[in-house]
Motif scaffolding. Structure first.
Motif, mmCIF file in Angstrom:
data_model
loop_
_atom_site.group_PDB
_atom_site.id
_atom_site.type_symbol
_atom_site.label_atom_id
_atom_site.label_comp_id
_atom_site.label_asym_id
_atom_site.label_seq_id
_atom_site.Cartn_x
_atom_site.Cartn_y
_atom_site.Cartn_z
ATOM 1 N N ASP A 147 0.856 -1.188 0.000
ATOM 2 C CA ASP A 147 0.000 0.000 0.000
ATOM 3 C C ASP A 147 0.892 1.237 0.000
ATOM 4 O O ASP A 147 2.101 1.145 0.194
ATOM 5 C CB ASP A 147 -0.961 -0.001 1.206
ATOM 6 C CG ASP A 147 -0.264 0.193 2.535
ATOM 7 O OD1 ASP A 147 0.423 1.234 2.714
ATOM 8 O OD2 ASP A 147 -0.401 -0.677 3.411
ATOM 9 N N GLU A 148 0.279 2.369 -0.266
ATOM 10 C CA GLU A 148 1.011 3.631 -0.252
ATOM 11 C C GLU A 148 0.456 4.536 0.834
ATOM 12 O O GLU A 148 0.442 5.756 0.700
ATOM 13 C CB GLU A 148 0.945 4.288 -1.624
ATOM 14 C CG GLU A 148 1.687 3.475 -2.670
ATOM 15 C CD GLU A 148 1.645 4.085 -4.056
ATOM 16 O OE1 GLU A 148 1.297 5.278 -4.176
ATOM 17 O OE2 GLU A 148 1.951 3.365 -5.014
ATOM 18 N N GLY A 149 0.006 3.906 1.914
ATOM 19 C CA GLY A 149 -0.565 4.638 3.040
ATOM 20 C C GLY A 149 0.499 5.312 3.879
ATOM 21 O O GLY A 149 1.642 5.483 3.447
ATOM 22 N N PRO A 150 0.131 5.659 5.103
ATOM 23 C CA PRO A 150 1.030 6.425 5.969
ATOM 24 C C PRO A 150 2.210 5.627 6.519
ATOM 25 O O PRO A 150 3.136 6.194 7.089
ATOM 26 C CB PRO A 150 0.120 6.872 7.112
ATOM 27 C CG PRO A 150 -0.971 5.856 7.145
ATOM 28 C CD PRO A 150 -1.168 5.434 5.711
ATOM 29 N N GLY A 151 2.208 4.314 6.339
ATOM 30 C CA GLY A 151 3.273 3.495 6.901
ATOM 31 C C GLY A 151 3.033 3.224 8.375
ATOM 32 O O GLY A 151 2.055 3.676 8.957
ATOM 33 N N ILE A 152 3.923 2.464 8.958
ATOM 34 C CA ILE A 152 3.810 2.096 10.361
ATOM 35 C C ILE A 152 4.951 2.762 11.106
ATOM 36 O O ILE A 152 6.126 2.465 10.859
ATOM 37 C CB ILE A 152 3.873 0.565 10.538
ATOM 38 C CG1 ILE A 152 2.754 -0.109 9.741
ATOM 39 C CG2 ILE A 152 3.797 0.194 12.021
ATOM 40 C CD1 ILE A 152 2.888 -1.618 9.651
ATOM 41 N N ALA A 153 4.608 3.661 12.005
ATOM 42 C CA ALA A 153 5.633 4.418 12.732
ATOM 43 C C ALA A 153 6.406 3.533 13.704
ATOM 44 O O ALA A 153 7.619 3.664 13.840
ATOM 45 C CB ALA A 153 4.988 5.592 13.467
ATOM 46 N N ASP A 154 5.721 2.623 14.389
ATOM 47 C CA ASP A 154 6.358 1.775 15.398
ATOM 48 C C ASP A 154 6.080 0.311 15.063
ATOM 49 O O ASP A 154 5.075 -0.254 15.485
ATOM 50 C CB ASP A 154 5.819 2.136 16.784
ATOM 51 C CG ASP A 154 6.529 1.401 17.915
ATOM 52 O OD1 ASP A 154 7.205 0.380 17.648
ATOM 53 O OD2 ASP A 154 6.390 1.840 19.072
#
Length: 141
Positions: free
Chosen positions: A81-88
């Motif tokens: 996906d091109e979403g916000p990603g996973i910060a943690d």
């Protein structure tokens, strides 16, 4: 694994696409001779990861590849996906953690079910999750 025998890509844009991903994964697994238990594991992981792709990534794609090498058969599922990603990522892979109020079994559950698990993400960079399932029967399919 070096030899891709077949490959399908399924768009994950709405809820019904989760069903399409599950069915495509099951169809390939059945054709390759995966046992019922193996099919259940990979379809469960496919469902969870497709749901994450839609819910957290805003949609994307699922690639399902059947691979054979030296008499071994594997199914490789890649969710992008091109979403916000996973910060943690450490927190996201913790059993019971959910940023969306769910059961929190998506990523950690898929990791436990798969023979191989790879997570590539970054805050603001989208997410790619790859899982590999190998059949226990050499030369299957």
């Amino acid at each position: 694994m070096t030899g891709v025998v077949t490959e399908h890509e399924v768009a994950v844009r709405e809820e019904v696409d989760i069903v399409h991903v599950r069915q495509a994964a099951r169809d390939v697994a059945v054709s390759a001779g995966f046992s019922l238990v193996e099919q259940t594991k990979l379809v469960t992981a496919a469902s969870e990861l497709a749901r994450n792709t839609l819910k957290h990534g805003g949609g994307g794609t699922a690639r399902i590849a059947l691979e054979k090498d030296a008499g071994r058969t594997a199914l490789r599922l890649v969710f992008r996906d091109e979403g916000p990603g996973i910060a943690d990522t450490e927190q996201a892979l913790t059993d019971g953690y959910s940023s969306a109020g769910g059961l929190g079994l998506g990523l950690s559950g898929a990791r436990r079910l798969a023979d191989e698990f790879d997570l590539r993400t970054g805050d603001g960079q989208g997410t790619t999750v790859t899982v590999v399932f190998r059949t226990s029967r050499p030369g299957s399919g």
